[in-house]
Design a protein around this motif. Structure first.
Motif, PDB file in Angstrom:
ATOM      1  N   VAL A  37       0.862  -1.181   0.000  1.00 46.36           N
ATOM      2  CA  VAL A  37       0.000   0.000   0.000  1.00 46.36           C
ATOM      3  C   VAL A  37       0.899   1.230   0.000  1.00 46.36           C
ATOM      4  O   VAL A  37       1.740   1.389   0.887  1.00 46.36           O
ATOM      5  CB  VAL A  37      -0.921   0.027   1.234  1.00 46.36           C
ATOM      6  CG1 VAL A  37      -1.832   1.254   1.197  1.00 46.36           C
ATOM      7  CG2 VAL A  37      -1.753  -1.250   1.317  1.00 46.36           C
ATOM      8  N   GLN A  38       0.714   2.087  -0.989  1.00 48.22           N
ATOM      9  CA  GLN A  38       1.562   3.279  -1.094  1.00 48.22           C
ATOM     10  C   GLN A  38       0.712   4.537  -1.132  1.00 48.22           C
ATOM     11  O   GLN A  38      -0.337   4.583  -1.777  1.00 48.22           O
ATOM     12  CB  GLN A  38       2.428   3.216  -2.353  1.00 48.22           C
ATOM     13  CG  GLN A  38       3.407   4.388  -2.475  1.00 48.22           C
ATOM     14  CD  GLN A  38       4.290   4.290  -3.704  1.00 48.22           C
ATOM     15  OE1 GLN A  38       3.886   3.760  -4.727  1.00 48.22           O
ATOM     16  NE2 GLN A  38       5.505   4.800  -3.597  1.00 48.22           N
ATOM     17  N   PHE A  39       1.160   5.562  -0.413  1.00 53.00           N
ATOM     18  CA  PHE A  39       0.567   6.890  -0.480  1.00 53.00           C
ATOM     19  C   PHE A  39       1.583   7.802  -1.158  1.00 53.00           C
ATOM     20  O   PHE A  39       2.745   7.856  -0.743  1.00 53.00           O
ATOM     21  CB  PHE A  39       0.245   7.428   0.912  1.00 53.00           C
ATOM     22  CG  PHE A  39      -0.866   6.688   1.619  1.00 53.00           C
ATOM     23  CD1 PHE A  39      -1.665   5.780   0.948  1.00 53.00           C
ATOM     24  CD2 PHE A  39      -1.101   6.899   2.962  1.00 53.00           C
ATOM     25  CE1 PHE A  39      -2.683   5.098   1.589  1.00 53.00           C
ATOM     26  CE2 PHE A  39      -2.119   6.223   3.622  1.00 53.00           C
ATOM     27  CZ  PHE A  39      -2.910   5.323   2.931  1.00 53.00           C
ATOM     28  N   VAL A  40       1.154   8.503  -2.198  1.00 52.19           N
ATOM     29  CA  VAL A  40       2.067   9.378  -2.933  1.00 52.19           C
ATOM     30  C   VAL A  40       1.423  10.732  -3.191  1.00 52.19           C
ATOM     31  O   VAL A  40       0.200  10.859  -3.250  1.00 52.19           O
ATOM     32  CB  VAL A  40       2.487   8.752  -4.290  1.00 52.19           C
ATOM     33  CG1 VAL A  40       3.291   7.488  -4.082  1.00 52.19           C
ATOM     34  CG2 VAL A  40       1.268   8.480  -5.162  1.00 52.19           C
ATOM     35  N   LYS A  41       2.282  11.732  -3.334  1.00 55.64           N
ATOM     36  CA  LYS A  41       1.872  13.053  -3.788  1.00 55.64           C
ATOM     37  C   LYS A  41       2.576  13.330  -5.109  1.00 55.64           C
ATOM     38  O   LYS A  41       3.754  12.986  -5.264  1.00 55.64           O
ATOM     39  CB  LYS A  41       2.266  14.130  -2.767  1.00 55.64           C
ATOM     40  CG  LYS A  41       1.436  14.149  -1.499  1.00 55.64           C
ATOM     41  CD  LYS A  41       1.842  15.331  -0.624  1.00 55.64           C
ATOM     42  CE  LYS A  41       0.950  15.441   0.603  1.00 55.64           C
ATOM     43  NZ  LYS A  41       1.305  16.630   1.431  1.00 55.64           N
ATOM     44  N   PRO A  42       1.884  13.960  -6.067  1.00 55.37           N
ATOM     45  CA  PRO A  42       2.535  14.247  -7.347  1.00 55.37           C
ATOM     46  C   PRO A  42       3.690  15.232  -7.212  1.00 55.37           C
ATOM     47  O   PRO A  42       4.618  15.224  -8.015  1.00 55.37           O
ATOM     48  CB  PRO A  42       1.403  14.811  -8.212  1.00 55.37           C
ATOM     49  CG  PRO A  42       0.346  15.236  -7.241  1.00 55.37           C
ATOM     50  CD  PRO A  42       0.464  14.340  -6.063  1.00 55.37           C
ATOM     51  N   ARG A  82      -2.452  10.372  -2.767  1.00 53.34           N
ATOM     52  CA  ARG A  82      -3.126   9.395  -3.615  1.00 53.34           C
ATOM     53  C   ARG A  82      -2.716   7.995  -3.170  1.00 53.34           C
ATOM     54  O   ARG A  82      -1.575   7.784  -2.754  1.00 53.34           O
ATOM     55  CB  ARG A  82      -2.761   9.617  -5.088  1.00 53.34           C
ATOM     56  CG  ARG A  82      -3.180  10.992  -5.598  1.00 53.34           C
ATOM     57  CD  ARG A  82      -2.729  11.241  -7.015  1.00 53.34           C
ATOM     58  NE  ARG A  82      -3.091  12.577  -7.472  1.00 53.34           N
ATOM     59  CZ  ARG A  82      -2.788  13.068  -8.657  1.00 53.34           C
ATOM     60  NH1 ARG A  82      -2.097  12.324  -9.529  1.00 53.34           N
ATOM     61  NH2 ARG A  82      -3.157  14.294  -8.992  1.00 53.34           N
ATOM     62  N   VAL A  83      -3.641   7.062  -3.258  1.00 49.23           N
ATOM     63  CA  VAL A  83      -3.385   5.693  -2.817  1.00 49.23           C
ATOM     64  C   VAL A  83      -3.090   4.812  -4.025  1.00 49.23           C
ATOM     65  O   VAL A  83      -3.843   4.804  -5.000  1.00 49.23           O
ATOM     66  CB  VAL A  83      -4.593   5.122  -2.045  1.00 49.23           C
ATOM     67  CG1 VAL A  83      -4.286   3.711  -1.545  1.00 49.23           C
ATOM     68  CG2 VAL A  83      -4.955   6.031  -0.877  1.00 49.23           C
ATOM     69  N   ALA A 123      -2.361  10.967   6.187  1.00 50.74           N
ATOM     70  CA  ALA A 123      -2.928  11.316   4.882  1.00 50.74           C
ATOM     71  C   ALA A 123      -4.419  11.600   4.948  1.00 50.74           C
ATOM     72  O   ALA A 123      -4.933  12.447   4.220  1.00 50.74           O
ATOM     73  CB  ALA A 123      -2.649  10.195   3.882  1.00 50.74           C
ATOM     74  N   PHE A 124      -5.128  10.870   5.821  1.00 53.65           N
ATOM     75  CA  PHE A 124      -6.580  11.006   5.932  1.00 53.65           C
ATOM     76  C   PHE A 124      -6.945  11.130   7.411  1.00 53.65           C
ATOM     77  O   PHE A 124      -7.376  10.153   8.032  1.00 53.65           O
ATOM     78  CB  PHE A 124      -7.275   9.797   5.307  1.00 53.65           C
ATOM     79  CG  PHE A 124      -6.860   9.531   3.885  1.00 53.65           C
ATOM     80  CD1 PHE A 124      -7.422  10.234   2.830  1.00 53.65           C
ATOM     81  CD2 PHE A 124      -5.885   8.579   3.599  1.00 53.65           C
ATOM     82  CE1 PHE A 124      -7.036   9.996   1.523  1.00 53.65           C
ATOM     83  CE2 PHE A 124      -5.494   8.331   2.294  1.00 53.65           C
ATOM     84  CZ  PHE A 124      -6.068   9.046   1.250  1.00 53.65           C
ATOM     85  N   ARG A 141     -13.239   2.696  -1.491  1.00 52.55           N
ATOM     86  CA  ARG A 141     -13.186   3.691  -2.554  1.00 52.55           C
ATOM     87  C   ARG A 141     -12.007   3.435  -3.476  1.00 52.55           C
ATOM     88  O   ARG A 141     -12.077   3.661  -4.676  1.00 52.55           O
ATOM     89  CB  ARG A 141     -13.080   5.101  -1.953  1.00 52.55           C
ATOM     90  CG  ARG A 141     -14.304   5.523  -1.177  1.00 52.55           C
ATOM     91  CD  ARG A 141     -14.381   7.041  -1.066  1.00 52.55           C
ATOM     92  NE  ARG A 141     -13.163   7.644  -0.569  1.00 52.55           N
ATOM     93  CZ  ARG A 141     -12.856   7.754   0.706  1.00 52.55           C
ATOM     94  NH1 ARG A 141     -13.657   7.259   1.624  1.00 52.55           N
ATOM     95  NH2 ARG A 141     -11.743   8.345   1.082  1.00 52.55           N
ATOM     96  N   VAL A 142     -10.891   2.949  -2.904  1.00 49.15           N
ATOM     97  CA  VAL A 142      -9.696   2.700  -3.712  1.00 49.15           C
ATOM     98  C   VAL A 142      -9.985   1.686  -4.804  1.00 49.15           C
ATOM     99  O   VAL A 142      -9.529   1.813  -5.937  1.00 49.15           O
ATOM    100  CB  VAL A 142      -8.537   2.198  -2.819  1.00 49.15           C
ATOM    101  CG1 VAL A 142      -7.364   1.740  -3.672  1.00 49.15           C
ATOM    102  CG2 VAL A 142      -8.095   3.303  -1.875  1.00 49.15           C
TER     103      VAL A 142
END
Length: 201
Positions: free
Chosen positions: A26-31, A39-40, A144-145, A169-170
């Protein structure tokens, strides 16, 4: 999408000499650094046994939640996964535990959502344990949330901001109406939960 499954290719089944289980990162990233939202990203691969004669094999067998599984080393590692903990990228490797073994393939999307939810709840149980990396997923989600941790029962109106709604939702289940109610609604909030013994290790 309830009928959609994650399953191995025909070629993968043909060459497999072991039971097929799913490894999940599971990865959380920002552009970019100034982006306000995370974003997940879910990375899914078939688990491969670690060769006993592999140098430093223990790196892949000690349930390190920041170490990519051995199966990821069998090909080119995606650029996004080069950093496990930075200002714009964080990932968590879901380990196999007594309560939460790796899912068997094929696995349906609803059961994959349940698996992810169970992994998050298990991580929360280690939130005060700094001796292991098990709490990392819970801390990532809380960062993140911030509104995702709900201690009380969820209802249809607040599911989208709760633990259950996050991973649904993912993978596209967050907007589908529930069928049945009663025990089904209760079981979705109980972890560890094994909805289908044939899909769960």
């Amino acid at each position: 999408m309830d009928g959609t499954k994650v399953e191995p290719t025909i070629e993968g089944i043909a060459v497999a000499k072991h039971a097929l289980h799913l490894r999940t990162v599971v990865q959380f990233v920002k552009p970019h650094h100034s982006a306000p939202d995370w974003r997940v990203v879910l990375w899914l691969k078939i688990d491969h046994p670690v060769p006993p004669n592999l140098p430093n094999a223990h790196r892949y067998t000690n349930n390190d939640t920041s170490q990519l599984p051995y199966t990821f080393t069998l090909g080119s590692v995606p650029t996004l996964l080069h950093d496990s903990d930075s200002a714009v990228s964080k990932y968590y490797v879901i380990p196999s535990t007594e309560n939460l073994p790796f899912p068997s393939l094929p696995v349906t999307f609803p059961n994959l959502a349940m698996y992810l939810q169970a992994a998050l709840e298990e991580s929360r149980r280690y939130i005060n344990d700094s001796s292991s990396g098990m709490r990392k997923l819970a801390k990532m989600v809380d960062q993140a949330f911030p509104n995702s941790h709900v201690d009380t029962d969820l209802n249809d109106n607040d599911e989208r901001s709760g633990v259950g709604g996050l991973f649904k939702r993912v993978i596209g289940r967050g907007n589908k109406p529930r069928r049945g109610g009663g025990n089904e609604d209760t079981y979705e909030l109980v972890t560890p939960f094994v909805p289908d013994s044939e899909e769960w290790g």
